[in-house]
Design an enzyme around this catalytic site. Structure first.
Site, PDB file in Angstrom:
ATOM      1  N   LYS A  54      -7.617 -10.610   1.493  1.00  0.00           N
ATOM      2  CA  LYS A  54      -9.071 -10.180   1.955  1.00  0.00           C
ATOM      3  C   LYS A  54     -10.108 -11.438   1.775  1.00  0.00           C
ATOM      4  CE  LYS A  54      -8.890  -5.330   1.465  1.00  0.00           C
ATOM      5  NZ  LYS A  54      -9.711  -4.247   0.837  1.00  0.00           N
ATOM      6  N   SER A  76       1.581   1.536   3.024  1.00  0.00           N
ATOM      7  CA  SER A  76       0.163   1.599   3.566  1.00  0.00           C
ATOM      8  C   SER A  76      -0.024   2.923   4.482  1.00  0.00           C
ATOM      9  CB  SER A  76      -0.287   0.366   4.756  1.00  0.00           C
ATOM     10  OG  SER A  76      -1.613   0.523   5.619  1.00  0.00           O
TER      11      SER A  76
END
Ligand code: ATR
Length: 286
Positions: free
Chosen positions: A70, A19
């Site tokens: 998500k 990330s």
């Protein structure tokens, strides 16, 4: 310096090792002099509920949420903002006195990236793909009053599902097609083309893009949300056609900037986010 008063933020996902968000947020926290820190947390699907409850218990102030959590994470939150509710996915959690609020900054991040060049209001837009990213972008485009939206996807049923949802929730018509249509003709009066498929993403960088230079006109704006590599096959085709291009890195940057604003109430310095990303990616510019 980390002290007993330092506020903790982070990102949960699996994988999360690569990330770029910790670099961006920590650079911005430092530049403004906030006593905040941002850390990556690898969280497996079966541990998601524990992770959210643990974050609440430990007073974590905010989290970004990435693949594969998500949608699933919504179950464990107290409220959703309008965009997250419409899209049905959360990429930012704000922990406050009243509970955990889910936000979605992916769509708004993409629109800000485009709006560095031109407003989306009253534009004709084509989106390639109908997955999670396309959903976030499609909802935000219609909320931002795009004039028309064509969603082209390999699997028409998936495009139909997204269309049904857009009609049900926003009462706005969209056109869907599969990839067998004459894309060149369809693109003739299109202002903005957005690729949300993973075609051209590392390591498959030589995969032929769905749209090539001969199908584009020079006033087209081409946005590929793939940012690794920065210049994807689609972006190179757009350059060949003399069209304007927007790298996917800008969407990544602006979704982060929007998360930062939600957590701190401060619009962070864009140049700090940008240089942190460049440093992480070993690049000089984008
Ligand atoms: P994300 O959540 O990142 O948007 P996703 O939900 O897996 O990712 O969606 C990927 C999209 O890219 C899908 O619309 C997929 O098309 P299908 O619905 O037909 O699966 C599209 N896609 C992926 N690989 C593709 C390929 N090689 N050619 C065309 N479309 C592709």
């Amino acid at each position: 310096m980390i002290t007993g008063k330092t506020n903790v933020f982070g990102i949960i996902g699996d994988p999360v090792e690569h990330s770029l968000s910790p670099g961006m947020h920590n650079a911005a926290f430092n530049s403004i002099g906030l006593d905040h820190i941002y850390v990556p947390f690898k969280v497996k699907t079966e541990e998601l509920e524990d992770a959210i409850n643990g974050a609440r218990a430990m007073g974590i102030r905010g989290l970004n949420v990435t693949i594969p959590h998500k949608t699933e994470v919504i179950k464990y939150l107290d409220y959703l903002d309008i965009a997250a509710g419409l899209i049905g996915a959360v990429n930012t959690i704000e922990f406050g006195e009243n509970g955990a609020i889910g936000h979605n900054t992916d769509g708004v991040g993409a629109i800000r990236a485009i709006e560095d060049f031109t407003p989306v209001k009253e534009k004709k837009i084509m989106v390639l793909g109908a997955g999670g990213a396309a959903r976030a972008i499609a909802f935000q485009l219609l909320l931002s009053e795009a004039e028309s939206l064509v969603i082209s996807n390999r699997t028409i049923e998936k495009a139909q599902e997204l269309k049904d949802d857009l009609i049900e929730k926003l009462d706005q018509e969209v056109i869907i097609t599969d990839l067998g249509i004459d894309l060149e003709k369809e693109l003739e009066d299109t202002d903005i083309l957005i690729n949300t498929t993973p075609i051209g993403m590392y390591p498959h960088i030589t995969h032929k893009p769905l749209v090539t230079a001969d199908m584009m006109h020079k006033d087209l704006i081409v946005n590929d949300i793939v940012y690794n590599p920065l210049r994807t096959g689609l972006i190179m085709e757009a350059e060949k056609a003399g069209a304007k291009t927007i790298s996917g890195i800008k969407m990544l940057m602006y979704q982060g900037i929007e998360s930062f604003r939600i957590w701190t109430g401060i619009e962070p310095p864009i140049d700090v986010f940008q240089s942190a990303l460049l440093k992480e990616m070993n690049l000089e510019k984008f």
